[in-house]
Every structure is written in C-alpha cells, then in structure tokens.
Design an enzyme around this catalytic site. Sequence first.
Site, mmCIF file in Angstrom:
data_model
loop_
_atom_site.group_PDB
_atom_site.id
_atom_site.type_symbol
_atom_site.label_atom_id
_atom_site.label_comp_id
_atom_site.label_asym_id
_atom_site.label_seq_id
_atom_site.Cartn_x
_atom_site.Cartn_y
_atom_site.Cartn_z
ATOM 1 N N ASP A 172 0.909 -1.145 0.000
ATOM 2 C CA ASP A 172 0.000 0.000 0.000
ATOM 3 C C ASP A 172 0.943 1.189 0.000
ATOM 4 O O ASP A 172 1.592 1.455 1.021
ATOM 5 C CB ASP A 172 -0.884 0.011 1.254
ATOM 6 C CG ASP A 172 -1.867 1.165 1.197
ATOM 7 O OD1 ASP A 172 -1.416 2.299 0.939
ATOM 8 O OD2 ASP A 172 -3.068 0.957 1.392
ATOM 9 N N HIS A 173 1.052 1.860 -1.121
ATOM 10 C CA HIS A 173 2.150 2.832 -1.226
ATOM 11 C C HIS A 173 2.010 3.991 -0.240
ATOM 12 O O HIS A 173 2.965 4.681 0.047
ATOM 13 C CB HIS A 173 2.368 3.293 -2.673
ATOM 14 C CG HIS A 173 1.389 4.326 -3.150
ATOM 15 N ND1 HIS A 173 0.124 4.010 -3.544
ATOM 16 C CD2 HIS A 173 1.505 5.664 -3.317
ATOM 17 C CE1 HIS A 173 -0.498 5.117 -3.918
ATOM 18 N NE2 HIS A 173 0.317 6.146 -3.796
ATOM 19 N N HIS A 235 -5.830 2.875 1.319
ATOM 20 C CA HIS A 235 -5.023 4.013 1.777
ATOM 21 C C HIS A 235 -5.622 4.705 3.011
ATOM 22 O O HIS A 235 -4.928 4.921 4.006
ATOM 23 C CB HIS A 235 -4.850 5.047 0.664
ATOM 24 C CG HIS A 235 -4.276 4.482 -0.602
ATOM 25 N ND1 HIS A 235 -3.338 3.488 -0.613
ATOM 26 C CD2 HIS A 235 -4.487 4.793 -1.908
ATOM 27 C CE1 HIS A 235 -3.008 3.200 -1.866
ATOM 28 N NE2 HIS A 235 -3.698 3.980 -2.673
HETATM 29 C C1 BG6 Z 1 -3.786 4.811 -6.182
HETATM 30 C C2 BG6 Z 1 -5.190 4.899 -6.698
HETATM 31 O O1 BG6 Z 1 -3.650 3.690 -5.326
HETATM 32 O O2 BG6 Z 1 -3.463 5.981 -5.453
HETATM 33 C C3 BG6 Z 1 -5.335 6.135 -7.574
HETATM 34 O O3 BG6 Z 1 -5.505 3.736 -7.442
HETATM 35 C C4 BG6 Z 1 -4.877 7.368 -6.851
HETATM 36 O O4 BG6 Z 1 -6.680 6.272 -8.026
HETATM 37 C C5 BG6 Z 1 -3.500 7.159 -6.239
HETATM 38 O O5 BG6 Z 1 -4.848 8.439 -7.769
HETATM 39 C C6 BG6 Z 1 -3.121 8.323 -5.348
HETATM 40 O O6 BG6 Z 1 -1.778 8.201 -4.972
HETATM 41 P P1 BG6 Z 1 -0.900 9.489 -4.593
HETATM 42 O O7 BG6 Z 1 0.393 8.911 -4.127
HETATM 43 O O8 BG6 Z 1 -0.797 10.306 -5.828
HETATM 44 O O9 BG6 Z 1 -1.658 10.194 -3.518
#
Ligand code: BG6
Length: 482
Positions: A172-173, A235
């Site tokens: 989960d980044h 997230h």
């Molecule tokens: C991804 C989603 O996991 O996270 C996207 O699938 C979203 O829809 C993105 O835009 C948002 O990531 P960040 O790091 O740009 O906040």
Amino acid sequence: IPVDPFDLVIFGGTGDLAKRKILPALYRRFCAGQMPGDAKIIGAARSEHDAEEYRAFAHDAIQEFSDPQACSEAGLTAFLNRLDYVTIDARGEDGWAELADKLTERRVRAFYFSVGPGLFGDLAERIHSHGMVTDDTRIVVEKPFGHDLPTARELNKTLAAHFDEGQIYRIDHYLGKETVQNLMAVRFGNMLFEPLWNSQYVDHIQITVAETVGVGGRGEYYDKSGAMRDMVQNHLMQLLCLIAMEPPAKFDPDAVRDEKLKVIRALGEVLPHHIVRGQYEADPEGPQAHGSYRDAVGNPRSRTESYIALKTHIDNWRWAGTPFYLRTGKRLKARSSVINVMFKDTPHSIFGDEAGRHANVLSIRLQPNEGITLQVTIKEPGPGGMRLIDVPLDMTFSETLAPEDADFPDAYERLIMDVIRGNQTLFMRGDEVEAAWAWTDPIIAGWEARNDVPKPYDSGSAGPRDAELLIQRDKREWRGIT
Ligand code: BG6
C-alpha cells in the site's frame, strides 16, 4: 547504507507501474548509492524484447518519470547495465527456464507481481515448479488486492499455497510516504501526545485525501471499483489505523500489524446517512478542460463514485465517542492529503466569551508540502486586551529540515528497499486486508441494495454539498480543501 545484493524480477516489466514507479524508484536508489552495483533487475513480460530494448524502455521511463540528473551520465549507464529482460508466458512454459538461469545463487530474490491478480496463481505456481524459491525469496503484490472479501480470501489462499506469509509483501504505497511514517514517530516518540490521544481530549478526527486528477486512462478498472474500493479500503484505512492504533510493543512487523488489525476489527457499522457519494461533472472551460466522470469511463449510466465522504467510529475504550470523518475524491479543488486531529475545546474560558474559544488541532500533511502543524492559542499581540488567536507551531519539513534531508525518497523507493531488507512493517498482512474488506463490503452492499445514485459535484470544487452537511449536522466543519 546499501542493501545486500539482490535479483529483482518484475513481472509486467513493460507495464505502466514499472514505467512510472518501479524503474524510476530503483534508479533513484541506485544513484543514492543504496542499490549495490551487482544487483540485477530482470523485466519479464509477454512481449518480445531483448535486454537492449528493455534498457531503452527504462531509459525513457527515467527521462519521463524520474530525475535523470539524479546520477551522472556514467551512473545512468551503470544503472541501465543492471537491467535484463525475459519474454515469458505466465500461463505457459515459455521463458521460465531462461529466467531461472539468469538468477544468482544465494541472494535475495524478489518477484514483483506488477500484473492483474488473475495471474498471481499462475506466476506463483511456475516460480515454484521451476525451482526458483529459496529461503530468501520474496514476492511483492500490488493493490487492488481483491474486489471484496471472497476474492481477497481467494487471492490469499492462492499465494499461501506457494509462499509463507513472511515472504509476501502486499504494497500500500501510502505506508511508504514519509509523513505517514512520521506520524508514528510523532505519536510514539513524544510524551506530549499520548496522554491526550483518546476520546476524552480528541473531539474528532478528519482524514482527507483530495486529488485534482480524474480517472485518467484507468476508466475500465475504476468504474468497477470507485473511491471506496480504490482509496478507502486501503489508503485511508491504513491512515486511520496508524492514527488510532494502540502503541505496539515494538516497531516490528507483527507488533504493528496486530495493532492495526485490532483497529479495523473495531470499526463500527456506517449508517446510510453517514455516507455521501459523488461523481464529478465536466469542466469544458477550466484550465484542465475535461469531460465528466461518466465520459471518462465511457459509461453514461455509471453509478460509481469518484468521491466519498463518510463518518465512522471505533468501538473500543480509547475512541468510543470520537467520530472519524473520512473523505477522498478526484477532480477536487486542490491536491491535499491531510489528517487533522481536532482536540476538544478547553472546558472553561477564564477570559470570558468575548476572548473567543479555541481548540488545538494537530495537522499531519502527507502531500503536498509535507509537514506537521500544531495549532495553539495565544494572546493577540497588542494593547487590545485579552483576545485569543490561533497560531501554528509549524514543522513544514522543507523549512524545518536541511534541504538534503527534506528531499524525501518516493514511497516506492522506500518500500522496494524494505522488500530487499526483508522488513514487512510497512506492508499489509493478509488478515488485515481481509478485515478491511469485511468492513467495506456491507457498506457497498448497502448502497447497491438502495440503488444509490452518486451526487454530481463540480470539478474543482470541494465535493458534493451533502458532504458539507454530513459534518455540519454534527456542528463541525471540514478543514482543508473547502
Ligand atoms: C492509487 C489509486 O492507489 O493511489 C489512484 O488507485 C490514486 O486512483 C493514487 O490516484 C493516489 O496516490 P498518490 O500517491 O498520488 O496520492
């Protein structure tokens, strides 16, 4: 500190994620001296390429999605020389023997499944049948981890048939973002907050992840998912866990994940009138002129939400009585991810009502402009008597830290290096993912049963008006993008 030498195989090596995130992240870690000079990165995909062509692909990816200047010209070449490529058939036998030949004995091996979950089983099975699994083998999987609880269970089962839980890294980044980790440091590295971190002192908590982008080219995936599955189940849920969990005994993978799991399991039911779903409208005139959500996904009758706001609560001793408000959406006014811990007002104002009543707010900004701010109350300077104003105790990292320390690695850089180091703390455990689906499934089933139609909202706004009312009904206001 460089990590140990490793071989990393990227299945889906020519795909979008490899191009935008994985290869640029590896490049930056290489330039930072963290990736050893003899590490190997092997792209694997169905299309026919040779190593040279794959290097050219990575070169373009770095030009477009990374800072090509992170290394010297010679450094860039040295990095590209670490790359290799195998044409592979995930569902057949082609390419597997060749891949096995390319792997180095006695090193960490990581297999990155940057492919649809439909292929996880095929890949896992072949990695095994071709004798590539060693004690130091890890696999990395991306979201979406399932579409609901049954599919997530199925995926967990498929992976468990071939790998131990200790070998599976579910990304989960958001957990790799610098401020998200800092949130744990602030909570558990300071004496100041813990005594106040409960429903006696915290009025409510807001978690906002607002984006200005639309669904882009991912309409087909997104329209089957919506904001709840795409953002909240993973997230926002992870952010909520880190904010709400009990202090783990140590910063170690299972201690942290056990505590997160308890939070998810304690999440209360979300009542239908505590959810607002929205869908963005076209903005033909604006600076980023674009069509509506329905245009973007090519589905004029879509009922999928590109925005969601909801109110929930955690049924445990610490948080009973403190609502948690969550919201996320696309095509909003500003890109802003922030967690606001809203403390209660003082019980009594010794300065009288005309001095104004104020409450402390701890804001944890994930992006942009990462930092942590504590709003405190002081006297308005000057001779005008005892009037109170709010001022921020501000730790905007770009101002507080030296420039080299405020240049954070991207989430993927951190997470991929953690895979190599064998540290699962910032990865989701199988039971966590299942518990998160067990909470979201009934909510989704509820609006499906009601045939709920998302509320339209203007692009560039703060979301549907009903989301304001959701919180205003409780005599509170959203902070941030409104
Ligand atoms: C991804 C989603 O996991 O996270 C996207 O699938 C979203 O829809 C993105 O835009 C948002 O990531 P960040 O790091 O740009 O906040």
